[in-house]
Structure formats: C-alpha cells, structure tokens
Write an enzyme that holds these catalytic residues in place. Sequence first.
Site, PDB file in Angstrom:
ATOM      1  CB  ILE A   1      12.749 -11.062  61.084  1.00  0.00           C
ATOM      2  CG1 ILE A   1      13.964 -11.510  60.281  1.00  0.00           C
ATOM      3  CG2 ILE A   1      13.177 -10.508  62.434  1.00  0.00           C
ATOM      4  CD1 ILE A   1      14.963 -10.402  60.006  1.00  0.00           C
ATOM      5  N   GLY A   2      11.067 -13.692  59.465  1.00  0.00           N
ATOM      6  CA  GLY A   2      10.342 -13.944  58.225  1.00  0.00           C
ATOM      7  C   GLY A   2      10.405 -15.407  57.827  1.00  0.00           C
TER       8      GLY A   2
ATOM      9  N   GLY B   1       9.795 -17.960  54.202  1.00  0.00           N
ATOM     10  CA  GLY B   1       9.559 -17.934  52.759  1.00  0.00           C
ATOM     11  C   GLY B   1       9.544 -19.333  52.215  1.00  0.00           C
TER      12      GLY B   1
ATOM     13  CG  ASP C   1      10.962 -13.840  42.901  1.00  0.00           C
ATOM     14  OD1 ASP C   1       9.839 -13.454  42.515  1.00  0.00           O
ATOM     15  OD2 ASP C   1      11.136 -14.499  43.938  1.00  0.00           O
TER      16      ASP C   1
END
Length: 508
Positions: free
Chosen positions: A216-217, A219, A338
């Site tokens: 799903i992602g 990074g 962040d």
Amino acid sequence: MRSYGNPAVMSTKGTALTLLVLSGLIAIGNALRCNCTNCESSGYECETDGACMASTSNIAGVEQHVRICIARDKLMPPGQPFYCLSAEGYLNTHCCYSDYCNSVDLKVPKVSRLPAIESALSSWGPVELVAVIAGPIILVCLLLIVGVLVFQHHQRTYNHRQRLDVEDPSCDHLYLAKDKTLQDLIFDLSTSGSGSGLPLFVQRTVARTIVLQEIIGKGRFGEVWRGKWRGGDVAVKIFSSREERSWFREAEIYQTIMLRHENILGFIAADNKDNGTWTQLWLVSDYHEHGSLFDYLNCYSVTIEGMIKLALSAASGLAHLHMEILGTQGKPGIAHRDLKSKNILVKKNGTCAIADLGLAVRHESSTDTIDIAPNQRVGTKRYMAPEVLDETINMKHFDSFKCADIYALGLVYWEIARRGSAGGVHEDYQLPYYDLVPPDPSIEEMRKVVCDQRLRPTVPNWWQSYEALRVMGKIMRECWYSNGAARLTALRIKKTLSQLSVLEDVKM
Ligand SMILES: *[C@@H]1O[C@H](CO)[C@@H](O)[C@H](O)[C@H]1NC(C)=O
C-alpha cells in the site's frame, strides 16, 4: 576482582539493561558460527543460536582472551542477559551476531605502575598502605551505592515494562489464546496498565503469523503492506536491511511507556525475521483504510465539521506526543521532526493518527538532554522550519524541536483548510509552497523562500467570512512565525480548536 555475573556490576548498568531488552530483538536467526577458545575438539569453533562473545580479562597482569558461543536461552530472558554486559576496567565483554564476529582482540585497559609509585610503595609505612588500599575501596563502595540508587530509580520508571518483557512462555498462550483478535489483545494491553506495548515475545509471535496481502505504500525506508492477522487488517512497514537503524529507532520510540493515544498510530509489534540471506525488519501497526491525510485530501474535500475534526485530532495527537507526563505511568516529551500530511493517517471516524516516529527525539527531563544526538537537517525539506533550513536551531534545547513541529503542523492545517468547503467553495489540493518552489525542492530553494523572502502559503481573504476558516487561518499564521519561540504550542492549538468545535457543534 569481580565477575561479570555480579549483580553489583549489573546495577550500575541500568541503561544497558533497557538497551539489551531491545537488542534481544536482534539476536535471532539461524545457527551462528563463532570462534571458541576452549573447543579444541571442534577446531576452535562452535555453533550457536544465540550470540558470539569475546571477552578479555586481566588476570595477575596476564591478558586472557576468551571466545565462546552463548546459547539463545542464555541471552533470554532479555531481563537478565548479563553475559553480554561489559564492566569496563575489569574485563571487557563484547557480544555480536554474525559469523566469527568474535574474532577480535579486545584491549584491557593497561594498569601500568610508574617507577616513582613503585619506589613510594616500598617506602610506605603500614598507615599509608592502609590509606592507599582502603581509599579506593571506599570510593568503589560509594560508586556502588550511587549505582544502586540509580538502578532503583530506573526500576521504578521501567517497572511495568520489565515485568512484561520477561520472556515467560507460560503466558504466551494466555495472551494468544486462539479466539483472541487484535482488538482483544490491545484491550488486554490497555487494561493491564503496562503502557509500553505487548511483551516482546507476543510481538514476535503476532508478527510471524501475519499474512501479507498487498503493498500500500513505498517510502525512503522500504515498503508498507496491508496484512491479515486472525481476520483483522494490520499495516506492516517493512524496512530494507540497511535501514536497520530507522527500524530500531522507531520500535524503540513506540515502546515508550504511555505513548498509546487515539491520535497516534497504534503500534502492535516489531520483529526481525532472518530468512537466511537477509534480515527483514518489520513494524506492525493498526491499519487505516483511508491511508494518509495527503491521499485523503487529494481525493476528498472536507466539510467544515470534517476540517475541524482533522485539525483538532492532529493537535491532540501532537500535544500528547510533546507532553511530558511525570510518574511511573508517565512519558517523556517527544518531538516528531518529520510531521507532514503523508505521515498522518486518517481513521474511519475522520480523525487523524500521527505516524512515522522514526526521526523522533525524546527529552530526558532529569538531565535536560535529548536521548540521541539529533542530526541537523532531517525530515522533509518542504516542511522544514526556517530555523532548520538556515541551521540556526538550538539543538541543545528540546523545545526548539517542538517549535519546528508546530511550524509543520501549520502547513498541514493549510493543506486541510484549502479542502474545507464553505458555501460550496473549496480549493484543489496542493502541497505547501507549491507555487513558490519546484517539486522536490532543495534545501537552498526552500531557504530562499522561507528564510530570505519570508514567504508563507497564502491564506485566502474569503476565509475571513467563515468563522472556522478564519480561526484556522489565524492559527496557521501563529504557527509560521520565523521566531520558533513565538509560535503557538500544540496544547494551545488543541484548546482553541476545542472551543471552535463546541461553537460549530462538531461531534468528535
Ligand atoms: C576465528 O575463526 C576463523 C575461522 O575458523 C579463523 O580464520 C580466525 O583466525 C579465528 N580467529 C582467531 C582470533 O582465532
């Protein structure tokens, strides 16, 4: 003089204990080959499922090197892995977890006596000798007393955490009874009052029975997957092995006592799986189908009520993160470093959960220090506060990091408020500074805009006609001051938005 099993040595090493609790996580894998000084029969080698250890001691002026294997069950329970503790000055112990990694020669600190002292010793009378011998002993005793006091303090702070970390297989089935769902587990957890997450062995067991479903992602650290555990969805963040530090740091922060909060991503487990060739590092957390705030705002506009819910919940989460709570059931202050819309998740009920604590720093209030050396410019350039961009931030001062978080929160609010529709009007989704810097801007480009030209995202005039948007605009401006100390605090923002939510009749 003292053996490494001596509890007195351990007590001065309270911090080492806490560290080892986590390093217990690393110490799993396949058979490990180590050098072994007392295994003539097997060619001075041994095999273990635990760790290799090298140790050096100075016995009557002769350096002795010992290299042995330590079985996994000797390292566990993580509450008492004293084999790996090093008592500097007396002997030096080093544990490691790769093949033949204990083929090192540790140095024993030299106890060299100067000739002047030698001759003085021989000319001393009994009184001087007693003084010289008793002095250091008294000193050592004093140090031990201080050590015991420090240890007791630690015990109190980490009391609950340690109780749960003891690896006791007998309660494994208690935690993981077949019919238990994740919700039950987390419920057990919140009622047990431990506040620091599931016991490590339960974490591992849960992680190893997850079935990954879809990615799903992606990074900078690795990938995020949706996984299934006992019929429920979980999110699994898989770090590449060179991101071991990020994995360790994030796991460490999540094990912080009392971090659990409805507006902070719920952490479930950390695990490292060794598949023979490389180590897979996993962080398992709650799964939220809406994904990140960034994705959400890209897809949907929000009502005024929805906007207030998102903003207020994000402020609540950040306020909890920032807040130091004293006492055994307390938590240290944590700065995120962040914060951005991609690191905030949207829950089903339309509130936020702050995620990605891999860069976070904790405040040690007793010594007024920060728990890791904060490197200067980490995080996402677009969201960096002016003082981070021009490197004027005072890194000795924990509050500076909180102020930098607030600046980023202001930018996130701007992203949310643009999507707030009032009177049928709302704007398209944009990243902050979309009109002033190119995609993927450099630090230099950001610095020119944010520090030199002192520009900030535009707050449209028409927001003034709607109370909620007017308040949001005002909060943003007060998050964006160049002077970090002048910015609002997360708690202040939370209070202002709570009042607004009452005024606008928002049900949280
Ligand atoms: C450790 O074992 C390796 C492999 O057998 C060997 O090459 C090395 O010399 C050993 N180191 C020491 C210090 O004995």
